[in-house]
Motif scaffolding. Sequence first.
Motif, PDB file in Angstrom:
ATOM      1  N   LEU A 231       0.334  -1.500   0.177  1.00 15.45           N
ATOM      2  CA  LEU A 231      -0.033  -0.236  -0.090  1.00 15.45           C
ATOM      3  C   LEU A 231       0.746   0.844  -0.010  1.00 15.45           C
ATOM      4  N   GLY A 232       2.120   1.241   0.127  1.00 19.51           N
ATOM      5  CA  GLY A 232       2.691   1.463   0.349  1.00 19.51           C
ATOM      6  C   GLY A 232       3.576   2.586   1.437  1.00 19.51           C
ATOM      7  N   HIS A 233       2.799   2.138   2.781  1.00 16.91           N
ATOM      8  CA  HIS A 233       3.390   2.532   3.993  1.00 16.91           C
ATOM      9  C   HIS A 233       4.072   1.710   4.578  1.00 16.91           C
ATOM     10  N   VAL A 234       5.223   2.565   5.454  1.00 20.34           N
ATOM     11  CA  VAL A 234       6.194   2.344   5.650  1.00 20.34           C
ATOM     12  C   VAL A 234       6.110   2.635   6.981  1.00 20.34           C
ATOM     13  N   ILE A 235       7.037   1.597   8.333  1.00 15.88           N
ATOM     14  CA  ILE A 235       6.965   2.132   9.056  1.00 15.88           C
ATOM     15  C   ILE A 235       9.062   2.311   9.710  1.00 15.88           C
ATOM     16  N   TYR A 236       9.492   3.030  10.061  1.00 17.52           N
ATOM     17  CA  TYR A 236      10.810   3.458  10.028  1.00 17.52           C
ATOM     18  C   TYR A 236      11.053   3.913  11.376  1.00 17.52           C
ATOM     19  N   GLY A 237      12.254   4.455  11.655  1.00 18.12           N
ATOM     20  CA  GLY A 237      12.916   4.484  12.807  1.00 18.12           C
ATOM     21  C   GLY A 237      13.511   5.756  13.142  1.00 18.12           C
ATOM     22  N   VAL A 238      13.415   6.956  13.383  1.00 17.50           N
ATOM     23  CA  VAL A 238      14.562   8.218  13.520  1.00 17.50           C
ATOM     24  C   VAL A 238      15.094   7.941  14.792  1.00 17.50           C
ATOM     25  N   SER A 239      16.591   8.740  15.109  1.00 21.86           N
ATOM     26  CA  SER A 239      17.200  10.106  16.055  1.00 21.86           C
ATOM     27  C   SER A 239      16.595  11.403  16.013  1.00 21.86           C
TER      28      SER A 239
END
Length: 591
Positions: A231-239
């Motif tokens: 679906l073009g969804h993203v799970i991601y991490g950031v600092s």
Amino acid sequence: MRLQPLCILPVALLAAVPASAQTIVPLVLQGDSVAGIGLVTGIQRVAINDNGDWVVEVDTDNANTALDEVILKNGTLYQQQGIPIAQPAGASLNDFLGQSLRTNNADVAFIWSLNGTAGGTTDNQGVYMNQQLVIQKGTTPMGAVWNPGTVYSSFSWAKLNTANQLCLRGFNNDPISTPTNDYYVSIIQLDGANNPVSETVAAQSGQILPGQVDGVNTVRTSQDSSGFNNLGHVIYGVSLVSTAPTATNSIVYLWDGSTNTLLAQKGMPSPVAGRNWSDLLSPEMALNDAGDWLIKDKLDGAAATADIIAKNGAKFIQGGDTLPSIGGVFAFTSFVNAPVSLTNAGNVCWYGDWNDPVLTVDTGIFLDYDLLVQEGVTTNSNGFTFNALLTAGISATAGQNNLLYVSPNGRYVIFSARQSNNVFGAFLLDRGLPITSFCSGDGSGTACPCANAGGPGRGCANSVDPTGAVLTTTGSGSVSSADLVLVSTGMGNSSCLFFQGTTQVAAGAGAIFGDGLRCAGGNITRLGTKQVFGGTASFPGAGDPSIAVKGMIPVGGGVTDYYQCWYRNAGPFCTSSTFNLTNGIAVPWVP
């Protein structure tokens, strides 16, 4: 099957894995010959799709270390480090940085570092779709958020979906912004010829995400610290930027195509009462097409119970927990830095280490809470057990990242391991064709008889459960394994009948029958009548023949049969009938 253990090149060697249930075959072994290049010495990355197409990146013993890494695809040499490539002209391939297989065909997205490019270090990386250059370092990004003069400066990982989109992580050189290197995660839309046509940036350095007062510093670099769905969804991490409090400076977000939603943050409450998320510095994550998501990392507090896998914001498994599949008395001690992945049905593939004092049997690969592969116990088609799992080389602890995945349909699990003869390699577990649900009384097919729609994936509503009864399974559709069990829940405490059909009624939409829908039709076999206790009944039980035997399934499989549960529902409800039915289950039988 592996027909030529010393030669990997023939296309016939595991090109597309044939149907078989619960079998584990080696794909690539230490010492295998990659013709003209060398013998396999290490495993770098693996990938698998729904069709059983696979990719394995390996090291070889080629004396020239600029030529010793190769990518194998379905048993055939696909690409070699150090060789000239068509795009860009005059360049050669320096190294492999990552790859992602599309789920419904054999397309692969790669990131390669390059030698011999016209701009030297300013354009020496590329994002590739198969062998086609899609984006090159030094070119101008398309997203509207970038200032004039911005160029792609580096790529870390690219993930591919069936909507012809690439999810890309890297950093850009933006001459106006501070800092100059803008880290980002973005979605690149490709056209039918795999040319980039648009870019949507989910997050970038300096951006203040929902729930924060400080801007993004970096996006997590590991390929396993993200998930991308069709679906073009993203799970991601950031600092966050260095001025942010260290107690809250690492975060996980979900981008749904338009909005970022905070899922977890260091120092914030976790799914375990009284425990907060700890560092979230290197979380492993996954996302499926149904929107289910996983985060695997650590909690604050006691180290013995710090490891956790969370699914959709709830605890899935935690350090200190036990399972019947590991004896029910031992406790998990670690989930290490191994990937987690999800099927589209929501099943979780993961690795665990537990405190069995017999250290040769204390690790395993799981799908949900079922132990699929156990160190020192599980045997592969070579006749060997495994003395280490998720190994990349001779060392039992080498690797783990990029070395364990389940295909989205749940049929295949690809992993690295070391056999009991101390030969390591990449292996494929074929669980057989997936068992699926159909004919739900939730409005997705034929409407229930008196607007008594049930819950998603269940039968029509009944007098004791407004969501309806649901039929599920445990085990597999393997005739020889004879481990398939039908389980029906959500019924009144009366009696029920499990039955088998050879066709789907109304092409799977079902037809009104009593207070529910008839889903399984054709030639009907009554498997067994059971008393319902606590709303639940199952078949087979103690003393019953297996479903394969009772249903007269051919020994070689090759047929798909359909299953349903009819149950009494005598309470005043809906029609004058006194019975209802569950959803249907389709079982593709294999040997």
